[in-house]
Design a protein around this motif. Structure first.
Motif, PDB file in Angstrom:
ATOM      1  N   THR A  40       0.779  -1.099  -0.037  1.00  0.00           N
ATOM      2  CA  THR A  40      -0.117   0.353   0.079  1.00  0.00           C
ATOM      3  C   THR A  40       0.371   1.424  -0.290  1.00  0.00           C
ATOM      4  N   ALA A  41       1.727   1.310   1.142  1.00  0.00           N
ATOM      5  CA  ALA A  41       2.918   2.866   0.595  1.00  0.00           C
ATOM      6  C   ALA A  41       3.652   2.697  -0.073  1.00  0.00           C
ATOM      7  N   PHE A  42       3.902   1.383  -1.160  1.00  0.00           N
ATOM      8  CA  PHE A  42       4.917   1.767  -2.255  1.00  0.00           C
ATOM      9  C   PHE A  42       4.088   2.373  -3.493  1.00  0.00           C
ATOM     10  N   THR A  43       2.309   1.876  -3.808  1.00  0.00           N
ATOM     11  CA  THR A  43       0.847   2.076  -4.487  1.00  0.00           C
ATOM     12  C   THR A  43       0.636   3.199  -3.835  1.00  0.00           C
ATOM     13  N   ASP A  44       1.340   4.567  -2.867  1.00  0.00           N
ATOM     14  CA  ASP A  44      -0.045   5.752  -2.968  1.00  0.00           C
ATOM     15  C   ASP A  44       2.077   6.455  -3.449  1.00  0.00           C
ATOM     16  N   ARG A  45       3.066   6.039  -3.183  1.00  0.00           N
ATOM     17  CA  ARG A  45       4.742   6.802  -3.637  1.00  0.00           C
ATOM     18  C   ARG A  45       4.225   6.913  -5.151  1.00  0.00           C
ATOM     19  N   PHE A  46       3.995   5.167  -5.502  1.00  0.00           N
ATOM     20  CA  PHE A  46       3.853   5.281  -7.531  1.00  0.00           C
ATOM     21  C   PHE A  46       2.936   5.943  -7.909  1.00  0.00           C
ATOM     22  N   GLU A  47       2.063   5.897  -7.232  1.00  0.00           N
ATOM     23  CA  GLU A  47       0.515   7.048  -7.793  1.00  0.00           C
ATOM     24  C   GLU A  47       0.598   8.305  -7.180  1.00  0.00           C
ATOM     25  N   ASN A  48       2.087   9.423  -6.615  1.00  0.00           N
ATOM     26  CA  ASN A  48       2.300  10.054  -6.402  1.00  0.00           C
ATOM     27  C   ASN A  48       3.180  10.421  -6.945  1.00  0.00           C
ATOM     28  N   TYR A  49       4.392   9.676  -7.537  1.00  0.00           N
ATOM     29  CA  TYR A  49       5.302   9.980  -8.445  1.00  0.00           C
ATOM     30  C   TYR A  49       4.716  10.483  -9.952  1.00  0.00           C
ATOM     31  N   LEU A  50       3.507   9.540 -10.587  1.00  0.00           N
ATOM     32  CA  LEU A  50       3.293   9.558 -11.638  1.00  0.00           C
ATOM     33  C   LEU A  50       2.179  10.559 -12.001  1.00  0.00           C
ATOM     34  N   SER A  51       1.834  11.667 -10.471  1.00  0.00           N
ATOM     35  CA  SER A  51       0.658  12.348 -10.420  1.00  0.00           C
ATOM     36  C   SER A  51       1.514  13.393 -10.646  1.00  0.00           C
ATOM     37  N   HIS A  99       2.166  16.614 -13.768  1.00  0.00           N
ATOM     38  CA  HIS A  99       1.624  17.828 -13.373  1.00  0.00           C
ATOM     39  C   HIS A  99       2.321  18.987 -13.998  1.00  0.00           C
ATOM     40  N   THR A 100       4.191  17.831 -14.090  1.00  0.00           N
ATOM     41  CA  THR A 100       4.991  19.209 -14.621  1.00  0.00           C
ATOM     42  C   THR A 100       4.807  19.705 -15.482  1.00  0.00           C
ATOM     43  N   ARG A 101       4.588  18.010 -16.856  1.00  0.00           N
ATOM     44  CA  ARG A 101       4.386  17.914 -18.657  1.00  0.00           C
ATOM     45  C   ARG A 101       3.219  19.161 -17.941  1.00  0.00           C
ATOM     46  N   GLN A 102       2.705  19.269 -17.393  1.00  0.00           N
ATOM     47  CA  GLN A 102       1.424  20.037 -17.477  1.00  0.00           C
ATOM     48  C   GLN A 102       1.727  21.456 -17.614  1.00  0.00           C
ATOM     49  N   GLN A 103       2.319  22.157 -16.323  1.00  0.00           N
ATOM     50  CA  GLN A 103       2.979  23.276 -16.708  1.00  0.00           C
ATOM     51  C   GLN A 103       3.944  23.413 -17.216  1.00  0.00           C
ATOM     52  N   GLN A 104       4.468  22.604 -17.834  1.00  0.00           N
ATOM     53  CA  GLN A 104       5.650  22.820 -18.898  1.00  0.00           C
ATOM     54  C   GLN A 104       4.471  23.165 -20.020  1.00  0.00           C
ATOM     55  N   LEU A 105       4.257  22.992 -20.269  1.00  0.00           N
ATOM     56  CA  LEU A 105       3.122  22.878 -21.361  1.00  0.00           C
ATOM     57  C   LEU A 105       2.053  24.465 -21.210  1.00  0.00           C
ATOM     58  N   VAL A 106       2.132  24.959 -20.016  1.00  0.00           N
ATOM     59  CA  VAL A 106       1.321  26.291 -19.878  1.00  0.00           C
ATOM     60  C   VAL A 106       2.854  27.390 -20.337  1.00  0.00           C
ATOM     61  N   ALA A 107       4.225  26.326 -19.502  1.00  0.00           N
ATOM     62  CA  ALA A 107       4.387  27.725 -19.792  1.00  0.00           C
ATOM     63  C   ALA A 107       5.667  28.046 -20.989  1.00  0.00           C
ATOM     64  N   LEU A 108       5.183  27.202 -21.834  1.00  0.00           N
ATOM     65  CA  LEU A 108       6.167  27.002 -23.077  1.00  0.00           C
ATOM     66  C   LEU A 108       4.876  27.799 -24.276  1.00  0.00           C
ATOM     67  N   PHE A 109       3.578  27.766 -23.814  1.00  0.00           N
ATOM     68  CA  PHE A 109       2.005  29.106 -24.521  1.00  0.00           C
ATOM     69  C   PHE A 109       1.922  30.638 -23.869  1.00  0.00           C
ATOM     70  N   ALA A 110       3.183  30.473 -22.382  1.00  0.00           N
ATOM     71  CA  ALA A 110       2.470  31.622 -22.438  1.00  0.00           C
ATOM     72  C   ALA A 110       4.056  32.924 -22.740  1.00  0.00           C
ATOM     73  N   VAL A 160       5.082   6.498 -16.268  1.00  0.00           N
ATOM     74  CA  VAL A 160       5.117   4.860 -15.944  1.00  0.00           C
ATOM     75  C   VAL A 160       6.167   4.970 -15.241  1.00  0.00           C
ATOM     76  N   VAL A 161       5.819   3.168 -13.892  1.00  0.00           N
ATOM     77  CA  VAL A 161       7.174   3.078 -13.018  1.00  0.00           C
ATOM     78  C   VAL A 161       8.222   2.525 -13.567  1.00  0.00           C
ATOM     79  N   PRO A 162       9.513   3.454 -13.494  1.00  0.00           N
ATOM     80  CA  PRO A 162      10.531   3.075 -13.212  1.00  0.00           C
ATOM     81  C   PRO A 162      10.857   1.553 -12.941  1.00  0.00           C
ATOM     82  N   ALA A 163      11.020   1.315 -14.040  1.00  0.00           N
ATOM     83  CA  ALA A 163      11.495  -0.427 -13.714  1.00  0.00           C
ATOM     84  C   ALA A 163      12.447  -0.511 -12.365  1.00  0.00           C
ATOM     85  N   VAL A 164      13.247   0.157 -12.221  1.00  0.00           N
ATOM     86  CA  VAL A 164      14.332   0.104 -10.852  1.00  0.00           C
ATOM     87  C   VAL A 164      13.124  -0.046  -9.945  1.00  0.00           C
TER      88      VAL A 164
END
Length: 460
Positions: A38-49, A53-64, A153-157
């Motif tokens: 459960t702890a791993f799943t929460d960590r991975f979900e936070n990582y993916l989220s 969020h980072t990709r979304q902000q990068q696109l917004v910054a590119l258009f701005a 995606v979750v890194p293979a490591v």
């Protein structure tokens, strides 16, 4: 160890106890595995989220940045951004502040298949949920970017690390189960050994081995049970001995009057003796002896059920004791024993028939042992909510080794007269207990005996 384990697991209780330990070990390991995953799943979900969020902000910054450079939205400049957006594998559509479409990847001839190919090449995963993000320049909203970025995606490591942890947990669960099983077997063996030994002792006792006792007595609740069992077995053995002695005594006492009656009757039948008044009186005396023995046996049986058959009512204990003393005054006078009384007025809630039986048994018992010229004093007092009746005599006293046993059923003192059955005091003690009271004795050889009956007294 394994032989001991197989032997122990034959017992149902021991098997349940050992398996409970094993189940506890497995359950603990499984719970740990669930919590870790459960702890791993929460960590991975936070990582993916965070990736989304980072990709979304990068696109917004590119258009701005594009809006700031051109001073507004220009389709040609936006088309030039299409390859950059395409490389991220995202879908994007730009709206002006009024909500009207300004530009989209479809306008730049970028289709969904091309985006999917880029996502596969980059290994960024499928598209996530659509989001509407404001585009602001110098604190002013200049548009809205509707995007769907890859979920990531979750890194293979990280996956390998989670798999290794799960393998370790599985191995730990198996090891914990084995350790718990061994500990459970050892604990169950120690816990159930005294119980098994006590069970065997109880079976042997029930089979007639009256000398059987529990030998394993641990310092715990099972030890207390074993001690109570041994005490019970001692009592059973002692009562068996008393019962056998009583049966022999009763058989002897029954044989004597029966033999006399038979000889007298046979003499009359053979014509050796005439059925005159002397013969009839002899037969009558022997019949009275038999009647007393039967009455004692009936008293013993009725004492067992006294607590359930008492017919209580408020009565004057003083009057009852005085009446009992009067009824036995002739017997005391005939035996040459002085009978004295000192009675206060005391009332109790009791069964008068049973209560008279208690008093009479004590008086007749004193009459058996006090020699001619002796004195029996009956004293009645009230104090602290109790009625206290004392019957003190100047008889020979009771030996110290016999005093603790005088209220036992079937016990007869060595100094008892032949016409006693050894039941009277036992009956009196049980009747007193049925009334919520006690009957005790104090005695010293050569200085007489005092019997004390205590019963709950009624208020004045």
């Amino acid at each position: 160890m394994w032989n001991a384990m197989r032997e122990l697991l034959r017992g149902r209780f021991a098997r349940r106890l050992a398996l409970a330990f094993a189940a506890l070990g497995i359950g603990t390991a499984v719970l740990t595995a669930v919590l870790v995953n459960t702890a791993f799943t929460d960590r991975f979900e936070n990582y993916l989220s965070e990736q989304q969020h980072t990709r979304q902000q990068q696109l917004v910054a590119l258009f701005a940045a594009e809006y700031r450079r051109d001073g507004g939205w220009k389709t040609t400049s936006l088309d030039q951004m299409a390859p950059t957006v395409t490389m991220t594998g995202s879908e994007a559509e730009l709206l002006d502040p009024g909500g009207r479409k300004v530009w989209s990847l479809a306008d730049a001839d970028v289709d969904s298949a091309t985006l999917a190919m880029h996502r596969q090449m980059m290994g960024t995963g499928d598209l996530g949920a659509p989001r509407s993000l404001p585009v602001t320049v110098d604190g002013r909203r200049v548009g809205t970017l509707q995007v769907r970025v890859p979920q990531g995606v979750v890194p293979a490591v990280d996956k390998d690390f989670q798999s290794s942890v799960n393998r370790l947990l599985a191995a730990g669960a198996l090891g914990a189960a084995l350790v718990a099983l061994v500990v459970g077997v050892y604990t169950a063996r120690r816990a159930t050994a005294p119980i098994a030994e006590l069970t065997r002792a109880a079976d042997d006792l029930a089979a007639g081995q009256r000398d059987r006792r529990a030998t394993t007595i641990p310092n715990n609740e099972i030890g207390q049970l074993a001690t109570a069992f041994n005490t019970m077995a001692d009592r059973v053995e002692r009562e068996d001995e008393l019962r056998r002695a009583f049966a022999a005594d009763v058989a002897h006492e029954l044989r004597t009057p029966l033999a006399i009656q038979r000889s007298e009757l046979e003499a009359v039948q053979d014509g050796v003796r005439e059925p005159n008044g002397k013969v009839i009186a002899s037969l009558h005396d022997e019949n009275l002896r038999l009647t007393r023995l039967v009455a004692d046996l009936e008293a013993l049986a009725s004492a067992d059920a006294a607590a359930f058959t008492l017919e209580r009512r408020p009565l004057s204990l003083t009057a009852l004791v005085a009446d009992a003393v009067t009824g036995l005054a002739g017997s005391f006078a005939e035996a040459g024993v002085t009978l004295r009384t000192d009675l206060d007025e005391v009332h109790v809630d009791a069964d008068p028939v049973r209560l008279r039986q208690i008093v009479t048994n004590q008086l007749t018992n004193a009459l058996k042992f006090v020699p001619r010229g002796g004195v029996v004093t009956v004293r009645l007092r009230r104090g602290d909510g109790w009625a206290e009746l004392r019957v003190a005599d100047t008889g020979p006293g009771i030996p110290a080794d016999e005093l603790p046993r005088i209220f036992d059923r079937f016990f007869r003192s060595r100094a008892a007269r032949a016409d006693g059955s050894g039941i009277g005091l036992a009956v009196a003690a049980e009747l007193a207990a049925a009334h919520g009271g006690t009957l005790t004795a104090d005695s010293e050889v050569g200085h007489g005996t005092t019997f004390t009956t205590r019963l709950p007294a009624l208020p004045d």
